[in-house]
Design a protein around this motif. Structure first.
Motif, mmCIF file in Angstrom:
data_model
loop_
_atom_site.group_PDB
_atom_site.id
_atom_site.type_symbol
_atom_site.label_atom_id
_atom_site.label_comp_id
_atom_site.label_asym_id
_atom_site.label_seq_id
_atom_site.Cartn_x
_atom_site.Cartn_y
_atom_site.Cartn_z
ATOM 1 N N VAL A 1 0.922 -1.091 0.023
ATOM 2 C CA VAL A 1 0.132 0.028 0.006
ATOM 3 C C VAL A 1 0.871 1.313 0.069
ATOM 4 C CG1 VAL A 1 -1.988 1.271 1.191
ATOM 5 C CG2 VAL A 1 -1.921 -1.269 1.428
ATOM 6 N N THR A 2 1.507 1.373 -1.035
ATOM 7 C CA THR A 2 2.443 2.341 -1.386
ATOM 8 C C THR A 2 1.557 3.759 -1.377
ATOM 9 O OG1 THR A 2 2.459 2.517 -3.656
ATOM 10 C CG2 THR A 2 4.151 0.902 -2.506
ATOM 11 N N VAL A 3 2.312 4.904 -1.389
ATOM 12 C CA VAL A 3 1.664 6.129 -1.394
ATOM 13 C C VAL A 3 1.133 6.440 -2.821
ATOM 14 C CG1 VAL A 3 3.766 7.645 -2.089
ATOM 15 C CG2 VAL A 3 1.727 8.688 -0.944
ATOM 16 N N GLU A 4 1.570 5.671 -4.001
ATOM 17 C CA GLU A 4 1.228 5.806 -5.258
ATOM 18 C C GLU A 4 -0.081 5.048 -5.510
ATOM 19 O OE1 GLU A 4 4.375 5.000 -4.405
ATOM 20 O OE2 GLU A 4 5.545 6.682 -5.237
ATOM 21 N N ARG A 5 0.067 3.871 -4.797
ATOM 22 C CA ARG A 5 -1.339 3.162 -4.889
ATOM 23 C C ARG A 5 -2.590 3.663 -4.101
ATOM 24 N NH1 ARG A 5 -2.074 -2.963 -3.675
ATOM 25 N NH2 ARG A 5 -3.759 -2.641 -4.647
ATOM 26 N N ALA A 6 -2.148 4.090 -3.032
ATOM 27 C CA ALA A 6 -3.105 5.077 -2.300
ATOM 28 C C ALA A 6 -3.710 5.989 -3.202
ATOM 29 C CB ALA A 6 -2.666 5.304 -0.876
ATOM 30 N N GLN A 7 -2.680 6.933 -3.846
ATOM 31 C CA GLN A 7 -3.120 8.061 -4.358
ATOM 32 C C GLN A 7 -4.304 7.615 -5.538
ATOM 33 O OE1 GLN A 7 -1.921 11.650 -4.004
ATOM 34 N NE2 GLN A 7 -3.849 11.585 -5.145
ATOM 35 N N GLU B 1 -6.219 4.987 -5.906
ATOM 36 C CA GLU B 1 -7.528 4.658 -5.226
ATOM 37 C C GLU B 1 -8.216 5.865 -4.737
ATOM 38 O OE1 GLU B 1 -8.908 1.392 -5.516
ATOM 39 O OE2 GLU B 1 -7.074 0.803 -6.755
ATOM 40 N N ILE B 2 -7.445 6.630 -4.138
ATOM 41 C CA ILE B 2 -8.088 7.666 -3.485
ATOM 42 C C ILE B 2 -8.814 9.118 -4.458
ATOM 43 C CG2 ILE B 2 -7.956 9.707 -1.851
ATOM 44 C CD1 ILE B 2 -6.459 7.663 0.003
ATOM 45 N N SER B 3 -7.980 8.810 -5.416
ATOM 46 C CA SER B 3 -8.071 9.901 -6.565
ATOM 47 C C SER B 3 -9.420 9.637 -7.082
ATOM 48 C CB SER B 3 -6.863 10.450 -7.393
ATOM 49 O OG SER B 3 -6.752 9.180 -8.131
ATOM 50 N N ARG B 4 -9.971 8.405 -7.156
ATOM 51 C CA ARG B 4 -10.868 8.312 -7.662
ATOM 52 C C ARG B 4 -12.255 8.551 -7.158
ATOM 53 N NH1 ARG B 4 -12.051 2.652 -8.630
ATOM 54 N NH2 ARG B 4 -11.327 2.262 -6.655
ATOM 55 N N ALA B 5 -11.994 9.072 -5.727
ATOM 56 C CA ALA B 5 -13.096 9.304 -5.111
ATOM 57 C C ALA B 5 -13.227 10.792 -4.456
ATOM 58 C CB ALA B 5 -13.472 8.394 -3.889
ATOM 59 N N MET B 6 -11.930 11.194 -4.368
ATOM 60 C CA MET B 6 -11.799 12.733 -3.811
ATOM 61 C C MET B 6 -10.524 13.185 -4.177
ATOM 62 S SD MET B 6 -10.579 11.333 -0.092
ATOM 63 C CE MET B 6 -11.816 9.965 -0.156
ATOM 64 N N PRO B 7 -10.455 14.724 -4.275
ATOM 65 C CA PRO B 7 -9.472 15.425 -4.672
ATOM 66 C C PRO B 7 -8.211 15.550 -3.698
ATOM 67 C CG PRO B 7 -10.771 16.917 -3.972
ATOM 68 C CD PRO B 7 -11.610 15.647 -3.624
ATOM 69 N N GLY B 8 -7.160 15.867 -4.029
ATOM 70 C CA GLY B 8 -6.145 15.985 -2.765
ATOM 71 C C GLY B 8 -4.897 14.995 -2.973
ATOM 72 N N THR B 9 -3.642 15.514 -2.615
ATOM 73 C CA THR B 9 -2.454 14.759 -2.596
ATOM 74 C C THR B 9 -2.211 13.797 -1.487
ATOM 75 O OG1 THR B 9 -1.438 16.246 -4.074
ATOM 76 C CG2 THR B 9 -0.166 15.039 -3.082
ATOM 77 N N VAL B 10 -1.881 12.496 -1.659
ATOM 78 C CA VAL B 10 -1.835 11.741 -0.344
ATOM 79 C C VAL B 10 -0.409 11.719 -0.027
ATOM 80 C CG1 VAL B 10 -1.924 9.164 0.201
ATOM 81 C CG2 VAL B 10 -3.543 10.133 -1.368
#
Length: 105
Positions: free
Chosen positions: A37-43, A45-54
């Motif tokens: 669960v790297t920052v790239e993978r989390a980014q 996944e999360i960017s599909r649902a909400m804005p912002g940099t992880v």
């Protein structure tokens, strides 16, 4: 397997900032989460649902990974159209539903 099979999730917010935390069930699960669960993978996944940099913070003594997303809740949770849906709590499931591959023995 799902991340939720080996970890639980927590969430919180302060103004526009959302934080999501994964807490592994044990050290082996933590090592798997930390490597997959790297920052790239989390980014991604999360960017599909909400804005912002992880940003990701590893907390090995707590067997936890913390993800902080600035500007995910524009104006804060009470100014967000998602406030009535407890969006910040549901956001943890974005990470818990991710697939991770079990190590081969």
């Amino acid at each position: 397997m799902r991340v939720g099979d080996i970890a639980c999730g927590r969430s919180g917010d302060k103004a526009s900032t959302l934080d999501l935390t994964l807490v592994a069930q044990d050290e082996a699960s933590y090592r798997l989460l930390e490597s997959t669960v790297t920052v790239e993978r989390a980014q991604a996944e999360i960017s599909r649902a909400m804005p912002g940099t992880v940003r990701r913070y590893a907390l090995p003594d707590l067997l936890a990974l913390k993800f902080v997303i600035d500007d995910a809740l524009p104006g804060g949770v009470y100014a967000s159209l998602h406030a009535g849906m407890h969006w910040q709590k549901a956001a943890a499931y974005v990470l818990l539903e991710m697939d991770v591959e079990e190590p081969k023995h």
